[in-house]
Design a protein around this motif. Structure first.
Motif, short mmCIF file in Angstrom:
data_model
loop_
_atom_site.label_atom_id
_atom_site.label_comp_id
_atom_site.label_asym_id
_atom_site.label_seq_id
_atom_site.Cartn_x
_atom_site.Cartn_y
_atom_site.Cartn_z
N PHE A 53 0.38 28.47 66.70
CA PHE A 53 1.59 27.92 66.93
C PHE A 53 2.52 28.61 65.97
CE2 PHE A 53 4.84 25.17 65.11
CZ PHE A 53 5.37 24.55 66.45
N ILE A 54 3.56 29.25 66.51
CA ILE A 54 4.36 30.11 65.80
C ILE A 54 5.41 29.23 65.40
CG2 ILE A 54 5.72 32.16 65.52
CD1 ILE A 54 3.91 33.54 67.44
N GLU A 55 5.89 28.68 64.21
CA GLU A 55 6.83 28.00 63.85
C GLU A 55 8.13 28.81 63.58
OE1 GLU A 55 8.73 24.87 60.41
OE2 GLU A 55 6.55 24.95 60.62
N ARG A 56 9.10 28.94 64.68
CA ARG A 56 10.08 29.81 64.57
C ARG A 56 11.42 29.22 65.38
NH1 ARG A 56 12.20 33.23 62.16
NH2 ARG A 56 11.96 35.34 63.12
N ASP A 57 12.66 29.42 65.36
CA ASP A 57 13.70 29.07 66.03
C ASP A 57 13.68 30.49 66.92
OD1 ASP A 57 16.08 28.85 67.41
OD2 ASP A 57 17.10 27.96 65.58
N VAL A 58 13.53 30.17 68.40
CA VAL A 58 13.68 31.07 69.44
C VAL A 58 14.84 32.06 69.28
CG1 VAL A 58 13.68 31.64 71.89
CG2 VAL A 58 12.00 29.99 71.02
N ASN A 59 16.04 31.45 68.78
CA ASN A 59 17.32 32.12 68.49
C ASN A 59 17.09 33.25 67.68
OD1 ASN A 59 19.42 31.62 70.39
ND2 ASN A 59 20.01 29.75 69.01
N ASP A 60 16.14 33.35 66.77
CA ASP A 60 15.88 34.10 65.51
C ASP A 60 14.67 35.00 65.88
OD1 ASP A 60 18.12 33.02 64.19
OD2 ASP A 60 16.80 31.55 63.14
N LEU A 61 13.82 34.60 66.97
CA LEU A 61 12.81 35.54 67.24
C LEU A 61 12.82 36.79 67.91
CD1 LEU A 61 9.60 34.79 67.75
CD2 LEU A 61 10.14 34.31 70.05
N SER A 62 12.22 37.77 67.38
CA SER A 62 12.39 39.24 67.64
C SER A 62 11.11 39.53 68.83
CB SER A 62 12.57 40.29 66.68
OG SER A 62 10.98 40.00 66.09
N SER A 63 11.61 40.35 69.63
CA SER A 63 10.64 40.98 70.68
C SER A 63 9.20 41.39 69.95
CB SER A 63 11.15 41.94 71.47
OG SER A 63 12.26 41.41 72.21
N ASP A 64 9.38 41.88 68.82
CA ASP A 64 8.24 42.73 68.02
C ASP A 64 7.35 41.46 67.64
OD1 ASP A 64 9.14 45.19 68.43
OD2 ASP A 64 9.98 45.27 66.43
N GLU A 65 7.79 40.28 67.45
CA GLU A 65 6.94 38.93 66.69
C GLU A 65 6.05 38.47 67.99
OE1 GLU A 65 8.92 36.39 64.11
OE2 GLU A 65 10.76 37.14 65.01
#
Length: 361
Positions: A53-65
């Motif tokens: 599970f990656i706890e991230r706001d998709v708005n701040d998610l980069s493609s590289d992640e």
């Protein structure tokens, strides 16, 4: 068509507690990661699905992640369901800055697709989204893809719940077999099929071996009301003294589907984030004098009976768990989407071709 199992590596954006992921996994798709900003989703997602599970706001998610997760199979799939609350209340005439930001999640999903160019894409959302400009804007990100989308009544695919959802499936490889039509015609599933074998509990009681099988206590008045309620009936069946003041008003008379019991031999109403409350909809148990339990709500969302939502010993919080369960993609819907994607890839490998009409079913 061959029966080889294609190795599809997927990332589930806005994954929540894992409803879509669990369904995709059931179909044979390898979900490599889930992304969501809610930390309360981490335990249920990871405890029931073999993925981080990656706890991230998709708005701040980069493609590289997430690029490395998508590269772990023969085919790649980007899946997700942007939070749906903004779409059901959106007004073209009253667009605010907040609403524009809400739409951004859908467009961010599209931007990630355009950047990563996965072989396959699926998006599930509220039916109303199909009629808004933001959906047309999202489709522009799918240049180079064959796209099919439709409004799915979930009872037609074996979900024991009246729930209409927009489902989009897109492929860079072919237009063959992207429709969910092949999955329609499943036997009707009812409330009885899903929850009748659970042990009886009372309002305010928690089952000793399953903390999620718990229902909130009822006030004396609401206990009288539920005892006066018939499966499938409304508060209009009650004696006058039980009717709430708000329902005596002209405006309140148009809301008959609150304070009601479910029917054993019919699908449940749409499971919402407030499904644990007797007064919030037709969420009364068909025969027991209480609202449905959180476990029953999860099972009506087609989560398995043993799906884990809480670490051992953690306190049950109705509002939090109701939100997580009500916002989830029904597992069965995820499985159906996965079945279509698997069949599509097999068709591509077999060299089948087809042309789909560009229309909304």
């Amino acid at each position: 068509m061959n029966d080889r199992i294609p190795n599809i590596a997927a990332v589930d954006l806005f994954c929540g507690v894992g409803g879509l992921t669990h369904g995709l996994v059931r179909s044979g798709i390898n979900v490599r990661a889930g992304v969501d900003l809610d930390p309360h989703c981490k335990y249920p997602f990871e405890a029931n699905n073999n993925a981080p599970f990656i706890e991230r706001d998709v708005n701040d998610l980069s493609s590289d992640e997430i690029k490395s997760y998508l590269s772990q199979g023969e085919y790649s799939l980007l899946a997700g369901c942007a939070p749906c609350q903004p779409f059901s209340t959106y007004s073209q005439s009253g667009r605010s800055k907040k609403r524009v930001l809400d739409w951004q999640l859908v467009l961010k999903f599209g931007a990630l697709v355009a950047d990563l160019q996965p072989d396959l894409v699926t998006m599930e959302n509220v039916a109303q989204l199909a009629h808004h400009e933001v959906f047309s804007d999202f489709l522009k990100y799918l240049t180079g893809y064959s796209v099919h989308y439709s409004i799915v009544e979930c009872t037609k695919i074996g979900v024991p719940q009246s729930r209409k959802r927009l489902v989009l499936i897109a492929s860079r490889m072919s237009s063959v077999g992207l429709s969910l039509d092949s999955q329609f015609g499943a036997p009707l599933r009812t409330v009885r099929h899903e929850i009748s074998k659970l042990p009886a509990i009372s309002a305010g009681e928690q089952h000793k071996t399953d903390p999620l099988h718990t229902a909130p206590a009822l006030s004396d008045m609401n206990m009288r009301r539920i005892r006066a309620s018939k499966p499938g009936g409304t508060w209009r069946d009650w004696d006058e003294e039980l009717i709430a003041a708000c329902h005596r008003k002209t405006t309140g008379a148009t809301y008959p589907s609150v304070y009601g019991r479910m029917e054993w031999d019919a699908p449940a109403p749409t499971i919402t984030t407030q499904c644990f409350g007797f007064g919030n909809g037709r969420f009364g148990h068909p025969t027991q004098d209480r609202a449905i339990s959180l476990r029953e709500a999860a099972m009506l969302q087609t989560f398995p009976r043993n799906y884990k939502f809480l670490p051992k010993g953690e306190q049950v919080r109705f509002n939090r768990l109701g939100r997580l369960i009500g916002n989830a993609v029904p597992v069965r819907l995820g499985e159906v989407i996965g079945n279509v994607l698997m069949q599509h890839v097999r068709s591509v490998e077999a060299g089948e071709t087809a042309v789909l009409p560009d229309r909304l079913f």
